[in-house]
Design a protein around this motif. Structure first.
Motif, mmCIF file in Angstrom:
data_model
loop_
_atom_site.group_PDB
_atom_site.id
_atom_site.type_symbol
_atom_site.label_atom_id
_atom_site.label_comp_id
_atom_site.label_asym_id
_atom_site.label_seq_id
_atom_site.Cartn_x
_atom_site.Cartn_y
_atom_site.Cartn_z
ATOM 1 N N THR A 133 0.820 -1.210 0.000
ATOM 2 C CA THR A 133 0.000 0.000 0.000
ATOM 3 C C THR A 133 0.852 1.258 0.000
ATOM 4 N N SER A 134 2.114 1.145 0.440
ATOM 5 C CA SER A 134 3.002 2.316 0.467
ATOM 6 C C SER A 134 3.732 2.502 -0.850
ATOM 7 N N GLY A 135 3.342 1.744 -1.888
ATOM 8 C CA GLY A 135 4.043 1.817 -3.162
ATOM 9 C C GLY A 135 3.992 3.194 -3.780
ATOM 10 N N ASP A 136 2.840 3.862 -3.726
ATOM 11 C CA ASP A 136 2.715 5.190 -4.324
ATOM 12 C C ASP A 136 3.649 6.186 -3.652
ATOM 13 N N ILE A 137 3.783 6.089 -2.341
ATOM 14 C CA ILE A 137 4.674 6.996 -1.618
ATOM 15 C C ILE A 137 6.122 6.739 -2.018
ATOM 16 N N ALA A 138 6.484 5.456 -2.134
ATOM 17 C CA ALA A 138 7.853 5.117 -2.537
ATOM 18 C C ALA A 138 8.167 5.668 -3.919
ATOM 19 N N LEU A 139 7.206 5.573 -4.845
ATOM 20 C CA LEU A 139 7.415 6.104 -6.189
ATOM 21 C C LEU A 139 7.545 7.626 -6.166
ATOM 22 N N ALA A 140 6.711 8.277 -5.363
ATOM 23 C CA ALA A 140 6.784 9.736 -5.267
ATOM 24 C C ALA A 140 8.136 10.184 -4.733
ATOM 25 N N VAL A 141 8.627 9.485 -3.714
ATOM 26 C CA VAL A 141 9.943 9.817 -3.154
ATOM 27 C C VAL A 141 11.024 9.663 -4.223
ATOM 28 N N MET A 142 10.944 8.572 -4.998
ATOM 29 C CA MET A 142 11.949 8.331 -6.030
ATOM 30 C C MET A 142 11.881 9.389 -7.133
ATOM 31 N N PHE A 143 10.681 9.721 -7.585
ATOM 32 C CA PHE A 143 10.535 10.669 -8.683
ATOM 33 C C PHE A 143 10.991 12.074 -8.276
ATOM 34 N N TYR A 144 10.466 12.564 -7.161
ATOM 35 C CA TYR A 144 10.803 13.926 -6.759
ATOM 36 C C TYR A 144 12.234 14.005 -6.242
ATOM 37 N N GLY A 145 12.691 12.924 -5.623
ATOM 38 C CA GLY A 145 14.098 12.894 -5.213
ATOM 39 C C GLY A 145 15.020 12.940 -6.407
ATOM 40 N N GLY A 146 14.626 12.290 -7.503
ATOM 41 C CA GLY A 146 15.448 12.295 -8.705
ATOM 42 C C GLY A 146 15.609 13.678 -9.288
ATOM 43 N N ILE A 147 14.510 14.412 -9.429
ATOM 44 C CA ILE A 147 14.620 15.743 -10.019
ATOM 45 C C ILE A 147 15.336 16.712 -9.075
ATOM 46 N N ALA A 148 15.121 16.555 -7.759
ATOM 47 C CA ALA A 148 15.814 17.419 -6.800
ATOM 48 C C ALA A 148 17.319 17.156 -6.836
ATOM 49 N N LEU A 149 17.701 15.880 -6.883
ATOM 50 C CA LEU A 149 19.112 15.533 -6.953
ATOM 51 C C LEU A 149 19.736 16.052 -8.243
ATOM 52 N N GLY A 150 18.988 15.942 -9.343
ATOM 53 C CA GLY A 150 19.495 16.435 -10.613
ATOM 54 C C GLY A 150 19.768 17.932 -10.592
ATOM 55 N N VAL A 151 18.828 18.684 -10.049
ATOM 56 C CA VAL A 151 18.997 20.145 -9.981
ATOM 57 C C VAL A 151 20.210 20.506 -9.130
ATOM 58 N N VAL A 152 20.369 19.848 -7.976
ATOM 59 C CA VAL A 152 21.483 20.149 -7.071
ATOM 60 C C VAL A 152 22.820 19.790 -7.716
#
Length: 330
Positions: A85-104
């Motif tokens: 059930t926490s799959g959506d949260i895990a995906l959100a963390v991965m997606f937004y973490g990816g773009i944040a890491l890329g910008v930094v």
């Protein structure tokens, strides 16, 4: 047109647009079936982190983005298959973490500038080099060959996973392959429309194709044709209008979708109106009804008041005006 083709950077840009226009809809059709239309956006966010790693380490950004997107695709499928059930949260963390890491990471690169980030987020097709074309052509060829070879299996899995499992198909394996192809498509389209607009090139041509095609196969080829026209036409239009190519390509695709949607709506309204008119009269058509019978495809219409009426499940369908007074009566 000859003037445009005389420019080396425009020839490379048009070739890159052609490759993206072919690859993106081929993969997108299965994402639409699986109701994962926006998954390309999330994978594009992670691909940005891969681009940043390439810039920071001096590696080829296309290849590092490919690695990051493939890892993201595999993670998406494994998380989805786990059923947590926490799959959506895990995906959100991965997606937004990816773009944040890329910008930094891009900001930390010594040779970075705001233009670098904009180019990857929104596309910079006019900067495509001959080396980029070689890599993109190889990746697009992989997408084309694998998709065409496995399209029936992809269709079966995307259409009904439970039935596919009952038939003995390795559903997770095919989903993983499709995720990898999606990652490859993201990298192919990255320089053309940008990481933030990639999903549009995957999904919008397929949305238009569904209004035009009468089968999955015809819809697939309609989508590829629309993708190519949108990509190449968008690049040409952006050159003439001096607008960003990525945004122009997407706007051309959206304009095509709206045009076809409007046409489909008008056609449906006319068909409903004809159907309603055909149902109004109380006359029973059939052999011996007194009206001429005209063969129409695989059934018989009856000519009544200048219109052809066909009996259909307790009512009548109107098939338009009688076009030939010389049609033979049966």
């Amino acid at each position: 047109m000859g003037e445009i083709l005389a420019l080396d950077f425009m020839r490379q840009a048009l070739l890159a647009a052609l490759l993206a226009g072919i690859a993106a809809p081929l993969v997108g059709v299965f994402l639409v079936q699986r109701r994962l239309s926006l998954i390309g956006d999330g994978m594009g966010h992670v691909a940005l982190a891969g681009v940043a790693v390439g810039i920071l380490t001096g590696q080829e950004p296309v290849l590092t983005a490919l690695v990051a997107a493939v890892l993201a695709g595999v993670a998406i499928e494994l998380i989805g298959a786990s059923g947590r059930t926490s799959g959506d949260i895990a995906l959100a963390v991965m997606f937004y973490g990816g773009i944040a890491l890329g910008v930094v990471l891009i900001a930390r690169s010594s040779g970075s500038s705001p233009a670098n980030l904009t180019a990857y987020l929104f596309g910079a097709i006019l900067t495509t080099s001959s080396g980029d074309i070689v890599v993109l052509a190889a990746l697009a060829a992989v997408v084309l060959v694998v998709t065409l070879l496995l399209r029936q299996r992809f269709f079966a899995v995307a259409n009904d996973e439970e039935y596919a499992r009952a038939m003995g198909l390795p559903v997770l394996r095919y989903n993983l392959v499709l995720s990898v192809l999606t990652a490859v498509t993201i990298v192919v389209s990255m320089r053309v429309v940008g990481l933030l607009l990639i999903s549009a090139l995957m999904i919008i041509p397929n949305g238009t194709a569904q209004l035009l095609g009468r089968s999955f196969r015809s819809s697939l080829w309609w989508a590829v044709g629309i993708g190519v026209v949108s990509s190449v036409g968008g690049v040409l239009l952006s050159y003439e209008a001096e607008t960003p190519s990525g945004g122009t390509i997407v706007l051309v695709a959206i304009a095509g979708f709206l045009f076809v949607s409007a046409g489909a709506a008008v056609r449906a309204r006319l068909q409903r109106a004809a159907h309603a008119r055909a149902e109004l009269h109380a006359h029973e058509h059939g052999p011996g009804c007194g009206h001429p019978a005209v063969v129409h495809d695989d059934h018989v219409d009856y000519l009544h008041d200048g219109h052809r009426h066909a009996p259909h499940e307790g009512h009548y369908d109107e098939h338009g005006e009688h076009e030939s007074s010389g049609a033979e009566a049966r």
